[in-house]
Design an enzyme around this catalytic site. Structure first.
Site, PDB file in Angstrom:
ATOM      1  CB  VAL A 227      53.437  40.714  69.801  1.00 38.91           C
ATOM      2  CG1 VAL A 227      54.244  41.547  70.796  1.00 38.91           C
ATOM      3  CG2 VAL A 227      54.375  39.997  68.831  1.00 38.91           C
TER       4      VAL A 227
ATOM      5  CB  ILE B  54      44.599  52.102  82.649  1.00 40.79           C
ATOM      6  CG1 ILE B  54      45.869  52.931  82.836  1.00 40.79           C
ATOM      7  CG2 ILE B  54      44.794  50.679  83.131  1.00 40.79           C
ATOM      8  CD1 ILE B  54      46.262  53.115  84.288  1.00 40.79           C
TER       9      ILE B  54
ATOM     10  CE1 TYR C 153      55.221  61.978  77.013  1.00 38.25           C
ATOM     11  CE2 TYR C 153      53.192  61.053  77.915  1.00 38.25           C
ATOM     12  CZ  TYR C 153      54.198  62.005  77.949  1.00 38.25           C
ATOM     13  OH  TYR C 153      54.192  62.990  78.920  1.00 38.25           O
TER      14      TYR C 153
ATOM     15  CB  CYS D 127      62.241  64.762  82.966  1.00 36.26           C
ATOM     16  SG  CYS D 127      60.946  64.447  84.197  1.00 36.26           S
TER      17      CYS D 127
END
Length: 387
Positions: A174, A201, A140, A357
């Site tokens: 990583v 989160i 995303y 956007c």
């Protein structure tokens, strides 16, 4: 044009005697946009009051009027591209939004409690929904379209580019700050043989990441970045910094600094804005990314100060236009599966998000940066990666 438009009454009679109407027509005219014109990027007014809402509340009013079905544009992306290229919208500063501006400037809108709002409102919308809109890895963030011709190719090219910029090697450990559904971590583990820890989160993202990638040496955690205090050979953060907020930029960099090995590299992939003194878009803040805040190069420089050496800065913001248009195409194709659950107003909201956007990136009003950072500078110089 959206199929929703067929249920909307024919355009209201233009109120050409209104000073606000004339002001809107003049502004749009600078971008070659006409009110109720014949071009696909022209605005079609279905109800009165759109100009008043736009000038009273800027993009919040314009966006809510679109969600209400008060106006349309067949090519909404090109409408915004043309409008934003005029740069005239920068001069619209409604008094109604003074509170929004002051909150962004003086409040920590991304503290530990508020930071979880975007996960609950946006990223927890539904894994099935995002799987239908995104590529097969559910990446995303902006794809890299240098040689790619499909969304799948562009996202794989982006992930591989990041791995090469970080100089990943088998056995490296990583950290992925804002790991999403784990697309980067899985790609890097499979192709470059690394181990990784990822934090997010979003409960939905972490649950699916664990389900999808449980066979790989990856640790997915529901955790705020401020709680991290471990050492890693390399750090990556792809499309998460937009949620950090200007009052936390320095804290974020201090966390990355303490978690990065002395000879390690940190790649930060983020959308950015052209102006330091600006506030978050009010419509995006209310409906899409609550408490989001795009950084400027100056703000990022302040946050890096005395912590990191900038080894490389790569801007491929124009590629986000193509990525968003591909997401929009997938969204429209999948919409019949989600129509009953989400409803027509959500569809107009999501189309406005994706296409406005896309227009903003096309107009170069916002950017996409990949920063490569080191703690002490790469001895002999950093060899940059592009293709």
């Amino acid at each position: 044009m959206s199929s929703n438009a067929s249920t909307i009454s024919s355009p209201a009679a233009p109120q050409q005697d209104s000073a606000i109407f004339r002001a809107l027509a003049e502004m749009l005219g600078h971008g070659g946009i006409r009110i109720n014109g014949n071009n696909p990027w022209d605005i079609q007014l279905h109800r009165a009051g759109v100009p008043e809402r736009a000038f009273a509340q800027a993009n919040l009013g314009l966006g809510e009027a679109y969600m209400d079905g008060d106006w349309d544009a067949e090519q909404l992306d090109e409408f915004f591209s043309r409008l934003l290229r005029t740069r005239l919208t920068d001069n619209i500063k409604p008094l109604r939004l003074v509170g929004h501006v002051l909150a962004a400037k003086f409040m920590n809108r991304q503290n530990l409690k508020r930071s979880r709002m975007v996960g609950e409102m946006h990223y927890d919308l539904g894994n099935d929904f995002y799987a239908a809109m995104l590529d097969s890895r559910m990446t995303y963030t902006c794809g890299y379209w240098n040689t790619a011709t499909t969304l799948e190719e562009a996202q794989e090219a982006k992930l591989d580019l990041i791995c090469r910029k970080l100089k990943l090697k088998p056995g490296m450990r990583v950290l992925d700050i804002g790991c999403g559904w784990g697309s980067f971590m899985a790609f890097a583990a499979e192709r470059y043989g690394i181990e990784a820890v990822g934090v997010s989160i979003s409960k939905e993202q972490i649950a699916l990441a664990k389900e999808r990638h449980g066979h790989l040496p990856l640790d997915f955690r529901l955790q705020d970045y401020r709680e991290l205090n471990e050492r890693f050979d390399a750090i990556v953060s792809i499309g998460m910094f937009e949620h950090v907020g200007r009052r936390n930029y320095r804290t974020y960099m201090e966390v990355a600094h303490r978690c990065l090995a002395d000879d390690g590299l940190f790649l930060l992939h983020t959308i950015g804005k052209n102006q330091r003194k600006s506030s978050p878009d009010p419509w995006i803040d209310k409906y899409i990314f609550p408490n989001g805040d795009l950084p400027s190069i100056g703000q990022m420089g302040d946050a890096f100060d005395h912590l990191f050496v900038v080894e490389d800065l790569h801007n491929f913001g124009a590629d986000y236009d193509k990525t968003l248009m591909a997401w929009h195409s997938n969204f429209e194709a999948a919409w019949p599966r989600f129509e009953a659950q989400l409803g027509a107003r959500f569809r107009r909201m999501w189309r406005y998000y994706l296409l406005s956007c896309a227009g903003a990136f096309r107009a170069r009003d916002i950017q996409l940066w990949q920063w490569v950072l080191s703690k002490k500078g790469v001895m002999g110089g950093y060899r940059r990666e592009r293709i």
